[in-house]
Motif scaffolding. Sequence first.
Motif, short mmCIF file in Angstrom:
data_model
loop_
_atom_site.label_atom_id
_atom_site.label_comp_id
_atom_site.label_asym_id
_atom_site.label_seq_id
_atom_site.Cartn_x
_atom_site.Cartn_y
_atom_site.Cartn_z
N ASN A 57 0.65 -1.31 -0.05
CA ASN A 57 0.18 0.11 0.08
C ASN A 57 0.90 1.23 -0.17
O ASN A 57 0.44 2.24 -0.71
CB ASN A 57 -0.90 -0.06 1.16
N LEU A 60 2.03 2.21 -3.36
CA LEU A 60 0.85 2.59 -4.38
C LEU A 60 0.36 3.76 -3.82
O LEU A 60 0.00 4.82 -4.62
CB LEU A 60 -0.27 1.65 -4.02
N THR A 61 0.42 4.25 -2.30
CA THR A 61 -0.02 5.47 -2.22
C THR A 61 0.95 6.61 -1.75
O THR A 61 0.75 7.69 -2.03
CB THR A 61 -0.88 5.35 -0.68
N GLY A 62 2.25 6.03 -1.74
CA GLY A 62 3.30 7.20 -1.40
C GLY A 62 3.46 7.37 -0.02
O GLY A 62 4.33 8.18 0.23
N PHE A 63 2.68 6.87 0.93
CA PHE A 63 2.94 7.08 2.41
C PHE A 63 2.72 5.55 3.09
O PHE A 63 1.84 4.77 2.98
CB PHE A 63 2.00 8.18 2.80
N ASN A 65 1.30 3.40 6.47
CA ASN A 65 0.26 3.68 7.28
C ASN A 65 1.10 3.49 8.79
O ASN A 65 2.42 3.48 8.98
CB ASN A 65 -0.53 2.74 7.11
N ASP A 104 13.34 6.33 2.80
CA ASP A 104 13.88 7.51 1.88
C ASP A 104 15.29 7.05 1.69
O ASP A 104 15.88 5.95 2.54
CB ASP A 104 14.07 8.75 2.88
N ASP A 190 15.50 15.78 10.91
CA ASP A 190 14.02 16.43 10.77
C ASP A 190 13.82 16.54 9.40
O ASP A 190 14.51 17.12 8.43
CB ASP A 190 14.21 17.53 11.36
N PRO A 191 12.72 15.88 8.78
CA PRO A 191 12.58 16.10 7.12
C PRO A 191 12.06 17.54 6.92
O PRO A 191 11.73 17.70 5.80
CB PRO A 191 11.46 14.92 7.08
N PHE A 192 11.59 18.18 8.13
CA PHE A 192 11.11 19.51 7.73
C PHE A 192 12.46 20.51 7.76
O PHE A 192 11.98 21.86 7.83
CB PHE A 192 10.04 19.84 8.74
N LEU A 194 15.09 23.09 7.04
CA LEU A 194 15.33 23.97 6.05
C LEU A 194 16.89 24.19 5.74
O LEU A 194 17.61 24.16 6.65
CB LEU A 194 14.77 25.45 6.29
N ASP A 195 17.20 24.02 4.49
CA ASP A 195 18.47 23.94 3.98
C ASP A 195 19.21 25.31 3.90
O ASP A 195 19.32 25.89 2.56
CB ASP A 195 18.87 23.12 3.01
N PHE A 198 16.94 31.47 2.93
CA PHE A 198 16.30 31.25 1.48
C PHE A 198 16.68 32.57 0.38
O PHE A 198 16.79 32.21 -0.72
CB PHE A 198 14.82 31.36 1.74
#
Lengths: 207, 373
Positions: A57, A60-63, A65, A104, A190-192, A194-195, A198
């Motif tokens: 799943n 197919l869905t990309g995430f 559960n 990932d 941390d996937p959030f 910032l690199d 900006f």
Amino acid sequence: MRSRAIAVVTAGLGAPSSSRMLADRLTESTVERLRADAIDTRITVIELRDLAHDITNAMLTGFPNSELATAIDAVTGADGVIAVTPIFTASYSGLFKSFFDVLDRDALDGMPVLVGATGGTERHSLALDHGLRPLFGYLRAVVPPTTVFAASSDWGGASATAALGARIHRAGAEFADLVARSERSLSVRDPFALDGDFASRIGGGVA
Amino acid sequence: MQFGIFTVGDVTVDPTTGVAPTEHERIMAMLTIAQKAEEVGLDVFATGEHHNPPFVPSSPTTLLGYIAGRTERIILSTSTTLITTNDPVKIAEDYAMLQHVAEGRVDLMMGRGNTGPVYPWFGKDIRNGIDLAIENYNLLHRLWREDFVDWEGRFRTPLQGFQSTPRPLDGVPPFVWHGSIRSPQIAEQAAFYGDGFFANNIFWPKEHFRRLVSLYRERYEHYGHGRADQAYVGLGGQVFMRKNSQDAVREFRPYFDNAPVYGHGPSLEEFTEQTPLTVGSPQEVIDRTLSFRDTFGDYQRQLFLMDHAGLPLKTVLEQLDILGTEVVPVLRAEFDRLRPAEVPDGPTHADRARAARATSPERTVEGAEKARA
């Protein structure tokens, strides 16, 4: 006492499966060696069979559960991973590969990974080197020199069991040394994150 | 609060009949759906942009231009405009023109696109996806705000003294949302410019988007555009309704099971639990949608996906009737009641033109004329 987290991933399908049996032996050997060095271990065992539908799943869905996400967190947040697959049709099983496909790409960067495989005869043993090493090499994981293949015949007969035991012992020792030095479980990705700044990335002049 | 629908414009076989519409039928259906959206009182119609079958909307301004001529009130938007592979100069001109034609009823959602080959088809490299989005958008932003632009970057030919034409209506560029599924850099980009952030949450669990939206809100405040809770947030949703829940589930299940993107994967029940998908009674849709506010805070725009997976036009129009008459009026009243006065409503051209006149009268054509006089 220092402590290390180890995730054990096994792709065996039977109950009991020989992949799980090998994974347990590799785990024991690693735990003993670390204990001798005064390092405590926290073991999480992941039977991929239980997650087979969730893994499909996720493709197919990309995430993932929540069950699969928990397993992924245990693996990517460990100090070391023990990964064991049956050899099907000349390589790792599709289920085993699928699990690593949904991680990932950089999730196992620098992770010590002890690899093992099982099969009907020892003629499949090179699958460890032509299949599993490249997979973990791509993921930039660190695979110790000794990998362990257990054929059906390794589980019976006095000389055979002694030979398997010696390989498990050597592999466990090599892996334990890497895990002892690994501090991956302390570095939270941390996937959030910032690199950098900006505005400096914009180029072409800022309005 | 603005409510609307967004379409991906897929040509998909109806699994209950085995028949797919032709491209022409699908395009005409999109036009009908857009006009129906205005008729039932929705605020926004948004179309995706795609350059590969089974999708038809490759030319959003043509589609939206026609709809603009057939409607009077509804805001026309994209969901998304490919900021990576389109020339930002052409985006500036196409959408400024559309803005004039539609009397200001236009905004855009920027996205990078998720179809790998589109990049090489348009002469770009997907590995530069984020950098393209950042450079191209900055140029677009300048073209709408500066009359003459000198510019040089990595991805297109330099410009010297270039003026894009027509200039934005009333000197106020279309409002821009930045859409993202996973990239924090895009939330950062939206915050940097004080633009809107659209979390396209329809296929993924809410926890992920809660963090992305929080990041956007924090950074919006950091860049001085207002407080975090005043940032402009849009969310997706996906619903199918019948009076009785069981009827909705029974009717929608074959479409769900065979849908592009998530079909043949998790069950409808699992997907409902994990994503915003709601299949049930209008009241269930109301309750579920109101719960988005608990996760994301007060937000400005809610778009529903209503017309995908091969659903027949007749069914989609029935769904829009239910959405417009039974669901949105309740949601609108409730969200507006809950939203504090200092948190902005959904952005409109009229409000933004008024605000622009108030803060910098010389920025508008009208203001400039007065200044000269």
